[in-house]
Design an enzyme around this catalytic site. Structure first.
Site, PDB file in Angstrom:
ATOM      1  N   GLY A 145      27.340 -14.190  10.925  1.00  0.00           N
ATOM      2  CA  GLY A 145      27.941 -12.875  10.409  1.00  0.00           C
ATOM      3  C   GLY A 145      27.090 -12.325   9.279  1.00  0.00           C
ATOM      4  O   GLY A 145      26.051 -12.765   8.817  1.00  0.00           O
TER       5      GLY A 145
ATOM      6  N   GLY B 139      37.619  -7.879 -11.370  1.00  0.00           N
ATOM      7  CA  GLY B 139      36.916  -7.657 -10.350  1.00  0.00           C
ATOM      8  C   GLY B 139      37.046  -8.517  -9.013  1.00  0.00           C
ATOM      9  O   GLY B 139      36.279  -8.208  -7.936  1.00  0.00           O
TER      10      GLY B 139
ATOM     11  N   GLU C  56      23.237 -12.520   5.085  1.00  0.00           N
ATOM     12  CA  GLU C  56      22.615 -11.844   3.830  1.00  0.00           C
ATOM     13  C   GLU C  56      21.961 -13.279   2.905  1.00  0.00           C
ATOM     14  O   GLU C  56      20.988 -13.180   2.652  1.00  0.00           O
ATOM     15  CB  GLU C  56      23.740 -11.238   3.011  1.00  0.00           C
ATOM     16  CG  GLU C  56      24.132  -9.807   3.604  1.00  0.00           C
ATOM     17  CD  GLU C  56      24.832  -8.916   3.028  1.00  0.00           C
ATOM     18  OE1 GLU C  56      25.035  -7.718   3.289  1.00  0.00           O
ATOM     19  OE2 GLU C  56      25.570  -9.508   2.223  1.00  0.00           O
TER      20      GLU C  56
ATOM     21  N   HIS D 221      11.624  16.453   3.860  1.00  0.00           N
ATOM     22  CA  HIS D 221      10.649  15.658   4.393  1.00  0.00           C
ATOM     23  C   HIS D 221       9.582  15.435   3.202  1.00  0.00           C
ATOM     24  O   HIS D 221       9.330  16.259   2.244  1.00  0.00           O
ATOM     25  CB  HIS D 221       9.737  16.507   5.519  1.00  0.00           C
ATOM     26  CG  HIS D 221       8.700  15.829   5.696  1.00  0.00           C
ATOM     27  ND1 HIS D 221       8.332  14.725   6.765  1.00  0.00           N
ATOM     28  CD2 HIS D 221       7.369  16.110   5.508  1.00  0.00           C
ATOM     29  CE1 HIS D 221       7.330  14.484   6.835  1.00  0.00           C
ATOM     30  NE2 HIS D 221       6.420  15.182   5.908  1.00  0.00           N
TER      31      HIS D 221
END
Length: 489
Positions: free
Chosen positions: A202, A38, A207, A473
């Site tokens: 950045g 990973g 985050e 919608h």
């Protein structure tokens, strides 16, 4: 000596995707990585960050639920369980990759690989030893304890997907335990810092800043440039900064960190901000100033592979100057995103098998004479931001006449229902051919919505063609129609 059709160094989004694609096509595949399957993305990057973002956003929404007529008393969080949820997410994702390795017969080795001049690969085994994923034994049935510390492999083709490592500043005090990279911070156990300083405005820095601010930390972001997210459309960067400051995040722009010093309680950050010296106290500092290609001890001294400032040089087919050796992902520089590495992996394996590639990374629109990236770039903040193609600033620099369409989300039904901070959508069409050249979105679900516009750019769709499709919608996505309509007025 074992021989494989394809030997891959790196088990991140580039390496593991290449391994699975190659195995599906009947290739005998070996993957080598120093750590877990990973790579950084799954174990120390994308997945743990997004898990913490998801949990902290829920917590923020619970605290703010009175605006919906809801009341929740004694809202709080258990930091230990929050980190446990993050780790469970990582393990589940990693397990899914390992199960795919096992199902398709991919051999996974934990160890440090070095490519030799004769194209053999020497692997110094890690503590878990050589194994086929899912088995306690090696793939020849031997007990791992009986396997030598170093094993040599041969392969017809070698793919370098070793990724990148966090860039260091090289400043005094950076060795302090309180000064961390994103990988170190995400692996720190059960810590929520009262005062967090983030060096770098950045994507990764913002985050993580958002996570800790939502959990109650006092967060300060220090950016060297004139604005946050310098590669993004300036309208979006400025709108995001306004939202972050409104939530209490302190932002220092045009500011240069000079050193870090140990204090009795934490660390002090010494910086020069717009010509003035300042000292910011912190319990922890996140240094998030980009990532550098990782090639440490990867190539033997006599292997003359071409490199430039640490990155492996490749041609348009991701071939190095050594026949049979390829490289993809962060190690070759360029756009450092997980989905880019995965797309490159698929492309390379398809070419290895003499197949027509099914993915493209850039196009030359009918109205242009230069190649244009169609890689989506996503920020998993609140609100989310997603972009693809050109920004208006880039088009102006390149001398490309464009027609823009904008739509503020104030009147969007889902935005009104969710009472989110106002976002907007911006689309750019070539002024002459009407072909879509770029799109930027700031709102909930932006990271899901950008796929439609990336597909439109890849297929050279015009504003007229984009209007053919109905959008349901109420959805956030129906705002795309409004932005396209605006571009035609």
């Amino acid at each position: 000596m074992e021989k494989y059709d394809l030997l891959i160094i790196g088990a991140g989004p580039g390496g593991y995707v290449a391994a699975l694609e190659a195995a599906k096509r009947g290739m005998k595949v070996l993957v080598v990585d120093k750590k877990e399957a990973g790579g950084t993305c799954v174990n120390r990057g994308c997945i743990p960050t997004k898990a913490l973002l998801h949990a902290s956003t829920i917590y923020k929404d619970m605290k703010d639920c009175e605006k919906f007529g809801l009341y929740a008393k004694e809202i709080g969080f258990d930091l230990q369980k929050l980190y446990q949820y993050k780790e469970e997410s990582v393990v589940e994702m990693r397990k899914a990759i390992e199960e795919e390795f096992l199902r398709l017969g991919v051999t996974f080795v934990q160890g440090t690989a070095q490519v030799q001049a004769d194209k053999r690969v020497v692997v110094k085994m890690a503590h878990m030893q050589k194994r086929t994923v899912g088995s306690g034994l090696s793939d020849d049935g031997k007990n791992p304890a009986d396997i030598p510390d170093t094993v040599i492999y041969e392969a017809d083709k070698i793919l370098i997907a070793s990724g990148a490592a966090p860039r260091k500043l090289g400043l005094p005090g950076e060795e302090l335990s309180e000064v961390m990279t994103s990988e170190e911070l995400l692996q720190a156990k059960d810590r929520c810092y009262d005062r967090l300083v983030v060096v770098g405005g950045g994507v990764i820095g913002l985050e993580i800043a958002t996570v800790f601010q939502a959990l109650g930390s006092e967060v300060t972001v220090i950016e060297l440039g004139e604005r946050l997210l310098p590669s993004m459309d300036i309208e979006f960067a400025e709108a995001l900064e306004k939202i972050l400051v409104g939530r209490g995040i302190h932002v220092y722009k045009k500011s240069l960190i000079e050193r870090f010093e140990k204090e009795e309680h934490g660390v002090s950050c010494h910086l020069m901000s717009e010509g003035k010296k300042q000292i910011l106290p912190a319990d922890a500092v996140l240094v998030s100033v980009g990532r550098e290609p990782y090639t440490e001890e990867l190539f033997a001294a006599d292997l003359k592979i071409r490199m430039d400032h640490g990155k492996v040089l490749v041609n348009e087919f991701f071939m190095t100057n050594i026949p049979g050796i390829y490289a993809i992902g962060d190690v070759i520089g360029g756009v450092q995103l997980a989905h880019v590495a995965s797309a490159q992996a698929k492309y390379v394996v398809e070419r290895m098998n003499n197949l027509e590639p099914s993915v493209i990374l850039s196009i030359v629109p009918s109205c242009l004479f230069v190649s244009m990236s169609i890689i989506p770039n996503c920020l998993y903040l609140n609100p989310e931001i997603a972009t693809v193609g050109l920004t208006e600033e880039e088009a102006e620099r390149k001398g490309i006449p464009v027609r823009c369409g904008r739509y503020r989300m104030d009147a969007n039904g889902q935005t009104i229902l969710s009472k989110e901070e106002v976002g907007f959508i911006k689309v750019l069409f070539a002024a002459d051919s009407d072909v879509l050249l770029g799109a930027q979105i700031m709102c909930q679900r932006a990271t899901d919505m950008i796929g439609e516009l990336a597909t439109a750019i890849a297929n050279g769709l015009t504003s007229r063609q984009l209007m053919y499709a109905m959008r349901a919608h109420p959805t956030f996505n129906e705002a795309v129609s409004k932005a396209v309509e605006d571009s035609r007025e």
